[in-house]
Design a protein around this motif. Structure first.
Motif, PDB file in Angstrom:
ATOM      1  N   LYS A 136       0.827  -1.188   0.000  1.00  0.00           N
ATOM      2  CA  LYS A 136       0.000   0.000   0.000  1.00  0.00           C
ATOM      3  C   LYS A 136       0.873   1.254   0.000  1.00  0.00           C
ATOM      4  N   LYS A 137       1.932   1.203   0.815  1.00  0.00           N
ATOM      5  CA  LYS A 137       2.849   2.334   0.890  1.00  0.00           C
ATOM      6  C   LYS A 137       3.455   2.574  -0.486  1.00  0.00           C
ATOM      7  N   MET A 138       3.872   1.475  -1.099  1.00  0.00           N
ATOM      8  CA  MET A 138       4.508   1.590  -2.391  1.00  0.00           C
ATOM      9  C   MET A 138       3.535   2.151  -3.427  1.00  0.00           C
ATOM     10  N   SER A 139       2.295   1.664  -3.383  1.00  0.00           N
ATOM     11  CA  SER A 139       1.333   2.155  -4.364  1.00  0.00           C
ATOM     12  C   SER A 139       1.146   3.655  -4.211  1.00  0.00           C
ATOM     13  N   GLY A 140       1.137   4.124  -2.945  1.00  0.00           N
ATOM     14  CA  GLY A 140       1.009   5.561  -2.693  1.00  0.00           C
ATOM     15  C   GLY A 140       2.158   6.333  -3.294  1.00  0.00           C
ATOM     16  N   THR A 141       3.388   5.871  -3.020  1.00  0.00           N
ATOM     17  CA  THR A 141       4.558   6.597  -3.528  1.00  0.00           C
ATOM     18  C   THR A 141       4.609   6.564  -5.037  1.00  0.00           C
ATOM     19  N   VAL A 142       4.361   5.380  -5.607  1.00  0.00           N
ATOM     20  CA  VAL A 142       4.454   5.288  -7.066  1.00  0.00           C
ATOM     21  C   VAL A 142       3.434   6.209  -7.706  1.00  0.00           C
ATOM     22  N   ALA A 143       2.215   6.178  -7.188  1.00  0.00           N
ATOM     23  CA  ALA A 143       1.174   7.026  -7.775  1.00  0.00           C
ATOM     24  C   ALA A 143       1.575   8.491  -7.684  1.00  0.00           C
ATOM     25  N   LYS A 144       2.146   8.870  -6.541  1.00  0.00           N
ATOM     26  CA  LYS A 144       2.561  10.255  -6.337  1.00  0.00           C
ATOM     27  C   LYS A 144       3.586  10.665  -7.392  1.00  0.00           C
ATOM     28  N   HIS A 145       4.616   9.815  -7.553  1.00  0.00           N
ATOM     29  CA  HIS A 145       5.668  10.186  -8.489  1.00  0.00           C
ATOM     30  C   HIS A 145       5.172  10.158  -9.932  1.00  0.00           C
TER      31      HIS A 145
END
Lengths: 445, 459
Positions: free
Chosen positions: B322-331
């Motif tokens: 979930k954390k990764m999905s957040g960061t990837v989406a942000k970038h």
């Protein structure tokens, strides 16, 4: 490992590599070498190669270290601080003494005023004046607080507690009921209803502030219900963090070692942690539901709840799932095999395969390794560390081999052995870093 | 030597000093941003700080005696009187007062005399008086520090204080070196020196063998670089979207999810960003692509949860996922924005020409190319930046005529007055530099002449 013997005597100085005589000066050694061993050109060449390789290696190492430093900052201590508290206390004490005295005087006067207070306004005025001397108002033309001059609309008023003269704006009123409260005799007021209707005392702002401050300090020690819940939460958290989690990690590591007998205990500790986490969750929820009259306490309760949800999540998620009985037995089996294999092969010169048991065992040795790290761990000089770590052991063995190979002048072998050593070094360093990261992680949670 | 760590350590110490229990953090506007630059809310909540208040003249009067108050303020006279007011009617149980810089004895006395109820438990100086943006970069959030090439006295004091606090928080007592050609650098250096000698006790620090050096340089020495388009990730985000306090405001994008209206770009918490912040635009694009592919395959795996072991793996990996999905989406959103700007503003062509002008390649064709680009309707700022760059890099007599015609062209394209003024300013600045250079040359000649004379006399 290092048996005392002629082979292991360490010679220092400008030694001739062939006849092992110390010449003291580099020039002397050079001349000797040219005279005595000029025919051994091959050897010289191999020597040069060796130096070249060593140089390369050192350079490589340096670069590696630099990169390491680039990512990991050296441990940093807190910056400069300067405390002013001693001076602060010194200043405060002087002031507070003065203030306490004033407060006490004021309260004593108030007590006297309230004692046998007549109800008739005229008599009351006389009573007030006998207790506190009222300042003569004829010479006072301005209010001492706001410096506005008195006239028909801005009249002089006397503070009932200190007798000074102030204007209406610079005075306040102390209701009689509150006055009785202040001197801790709320029950002594015989005619409560009448007292309510009686005019309050007029006070100057200074005396008012003094009494107000005294009142406030009374409420300071009161604690709302929230505190009780919060204390309980803290208790639960401490139990999880300082006791249960440590125990759990210990048993978990034992399980990973293949000790299946600890399974029930680990399960129990695990469920205890989960139960406590649930308690924390429930308590923080109760704090959230508390009736709050102020905005800031609402924010506070919300934040407490948020923090506790985070805390519960991180603790519960940090506990790994326990391996099943079958898995533990597999691990034990594998461990036995590795041990047997090692027995069979003796001390192999090759880089050992990292079996899972080795890396797990490493975790249990976390503290030990940390200690080495703090002592400034360097892979080359600490050759004689008597560590239980198989990698270090292997490295020591290889170092011995290198020494022996050098003594036997088999420089090709030396080079290949050194490559091995280098690989091991890297492996060891990785493990060290891994364990350090893990320990960081566990302290963070 | 990690600035973020330095500020963090101070704040951790503050929360530890007052022991366990519920805490409130009472700050002023500046210290609020100092704290929020290094601590996320969840981190500070875990340190039992549950309430954040700003000390203003109109603070609420809710009293919460069960809470301990960590007061972290800049030592301004306004703050001192507000603290005094607060202490006369304390709202919280106990006060632990920290000032972010050096405070005078008289101020302490004033505060002490307001603490009638004896609620203050600690008065300290903790030198976290700067915004730590990254381990090696700090800012003081001063929008403009001077006017007409001289210091605004207020900002000079603030800058001095900021640098002093950086040095103290890193425990360094450096040798000061400054750029002699800049009057502002000299003034700042002198101010710092004064504090060094005034606070000898504080700066009596243990030093290594080599004394560190404080270099004070004037940014005006190099006017060219700020005009060039940067192509590394962090710099691009800052240039095109603006990073403020590690935050990027994306609220101008249409139909953006509320989660992404303001995104945090913090190397401390975002490994992806930490690893790639200095990589260039092309590389980032590729990294993003591989990440998305990787992510998609993982998401696919997560979709089928047939067996129990699948589910177990899912639960174990989920928070990370979930954390990764957040960061990837942000970038991904940020990258989209960046590439959108690059095409919209024609930045590839603009940047190429910028580099050519800066490096003096084929200088004869510059004006022609600038004209072509301006005709292509590139945005105001890019057009005027090109002209400014040209003004900085061309000294010949012809160029003056060229410049006037270029400015005429800008005007005809209805570039706003503000930008044209800036072009004029840059031209003035450039002519001044040339004059100065000639003077120093003359000086140098004179000195050498004198030198020779002396020598002649000597013989």
């Amino acid at each position: 490992m290092n048996e005392p013997g002629e082979e292991n005597i360490v010679l220092e100085g400008f030694l001739c590599p062939i006849c092992k005589v110390d010449f003291g000066l580099d020039l002397k050694l050079f001349l000797h070498f040219q005279e005595a061993h000029s025919e051994d050109q091959d050897l010289v060449k191999s020597f040069k190669d060796l130096f070249g390789k060593a140089k390369e290696k050192i350079l490589k190492n340096d670069i590696g270290k630099k990169e390491e430093r680039h990512y990991v900052w050296e441990p940093q201590e807190i910056g400069e601080v300067q405390s002013h508290f001693e001076y602060f206390k010194h200043c405060r004490n002087k002031w507070v003494e003065h203030f306490v005295m004033e407060t006490n005087k004021t309260v004593v006067r108030l007590e006297k005023l309230l004692c046998n207070l007549p109800q008739d306004p005229n008599k009351r005025k006389i009573h007030e004046q006998t207790i506190v001397h009222w300042l003569d108002g004829t010479d006072v033309t301005r209010c001492p607080d706001c410096t506005k001059s008195f006239n028909i609309t801005r009249r002089q008023h006397h503070c009932r507690l200190c007798g000074s003269i102030v204007c209406h704006e610079c005075s306040c009123f102390l209701p009689l009921s509150k006055a009785y409260e202040t001197i801790n005799e709320p029950g002594k007021n015989p005619m409560n209803s009448i007292a309510q209707s009686l005019p309050s005392f007029r006070l100057c702002v200074h005396c008012g502030e003094v009494l107000e401050n005294r009142e406030q300090t009374k409420y300071r020690d009161q604690k709302p219900l929230m505190c009780d819940y919060y204390d309980k939460i803290v208790e639960c958290r401490n139990k999880i963090e300082n006791d249960l989690l440590i125990k759990f990690n210990q048993t978990y590591n034992l399980l990973k070692e293949g000790e299946s007998s600890y399974l029930t205990e680990a399960n129990k500790i695990r469920s205890d942690i989960v139960k406590l986490a649930e308690t924390i969750d429930a308590l923080s929820n109760r704090i959230l539901k508390l009736e709050n009259d102020t905005n800031s306490s609402n924010v506070t309760t919300k934040n407490i709840r948020l923090a506790m949800i985070q805390c519960v999540q991180s603790t519960v998620l940090a506990i790994p799932a326990l391996p099943s009985l079958k898995e533990i037995e597999e691990i034990a089996q594998r461990k036995r095999e590795v041990a047997e294999a090692r027995l069979r092969n003796g001390q192999d010169t090759n880089k050992p395969k990292m079996s899972p048991s080795v890396s797990k065992r490493h975790n249990t040795q976390k503290n030990e390794i940390k200690l080495i790290l703090e002592d400034g761990w360097s892979p080359v000089t600490n050759a004689n560390v008597n560590s239980e770590n198989p990698v270090v052991e292997q490295m020591n063995i290889i170092k011995n081999y290198i020494k022996q190979a050098k003594e036997a002048y088999r420089f090709d072998e030396v080079a290949s052995l050194e490559r091995n050593l280098q690989e091991l070094n890297e492996e060891y360093f990785k493990m060290q870093n891994g364990s350090r990261n893990m320990s960081d992680y566990s302290t963070k949670n | 030597m990690d600035l973020i760590q330095a500020v963090k350590l101070y704040i951790i110490k503050m929360t530890e000093d007052c022991g366990p229990g519920m805490k409130v953090l009472l700050m002023d506007k500046t210290t609020t941003s100092i704290v929020s630059a290094v601590f996320s809310q969840s981190e500070i909540l875990q340190r039992e700080v549950y309430l954040f208040e700003q000390l203003t003249s109109t603070s609420s009067s809710d009293s919460m005696y069960h809470m301990k108050c960590i007061t972290f303020l800049r030592p301004t006279s306004e703050n001192i009187s507000l603290v005094c007011k607060e202490l006369r009617n304390p709202r919280y149980g106990y006060y632990y007062i920290y000032f972010s810089n050096i405070i005078s004895k008289t101020d302490i006395k004033t505060i002490a005399e307001s603490d009638i109820q004896e609620v203050v438990r600690e008065v300290q100086e903790y030198y976290a008086d700067y915004l730590a943006i990254s381990p090696h970069l700090f800012s003081l959030n001063i929008p403009s520090c001077g006017q007409c090439l001289s210091w605004d006295p207020l900002q000079l004091t603030r800058s001095t204080q900021g640098i002093i606090s950086v040095l103290l928080s890193l425990k360094k007592n450096p040798l000061i070196r400054f750029q002699a050609s800049s009057k502002m650098s000299k003034q700042l250096a002198e101010k710092i020196k004064v504090i060094f000698s005034k606070e000898e006790n504080l700066f009596n620090l243990k030093q290594g063998d080599i004394q560190p050096q404080l270099l004070i340089l004037d940014r005006r020495e190099d006017p060219v670089t700020p005009l060039l388009m940067p192509w590394s990730y962090q710099a691009m985000v800052h240039e095109l979207l603006t990073i403020n306090n590690n935050q990027v405001d994306l609220s101008h994008i249409e139909d953006i999810k509320p989660d992404f209206k303001k995104v945090l770009l913090c190397a401390e918490q975002d490994d992806l960003y930490k690893q790639n912040m200095y990589k260039n635009f092309g590389e980032i694009g590729e990294i993003m692509k591989s990440l998305i592919d990787d992510f998609k395959s993982k998401a696919k795996n997560h979709q089928k949860l047939d067996t129990i072991s699948d589910m177990k793996a899912f639960v174990e990996n989920y928070p990370q996922f979930k954390k990764m999905s957040g960061t990837v989406a942000k970038h991904v959103i940020i990258m989209e924005q960046l590439s959108c700007y690059v095409t919209k503003k024609n930045l590839l062509e603009v940047s190429e020409l910028q580099q050519q002008i800066a490096c003096d390649i084929q200088s004869s064709q510059h004006t022609q190319k600038i004209r072509e680009l301006i005709e292509k309707n590139i945005p105001d700022e890019e057009a005027s930046k090109l002209v400014m760059l040209y003004a900085l890099k061309s000294f010949s007599k012809d160029s003056n005529r060229e410049l006037t015609s270029l400015i005429q062209l800008l005007k005809s394209k209805k570039v706003s007055e503000h930008w044209i003024e800036l072009v004029h300013d840059v031209m003035k600045f450039q002519s001044k530099i040339i004059l100065d250079n000639e003077n120093t040359l003359k000086n140098a000649k004179q000195i050498t002449k004198r030198f020779y004379k002396v020598k002649i006399f000597h013989y």
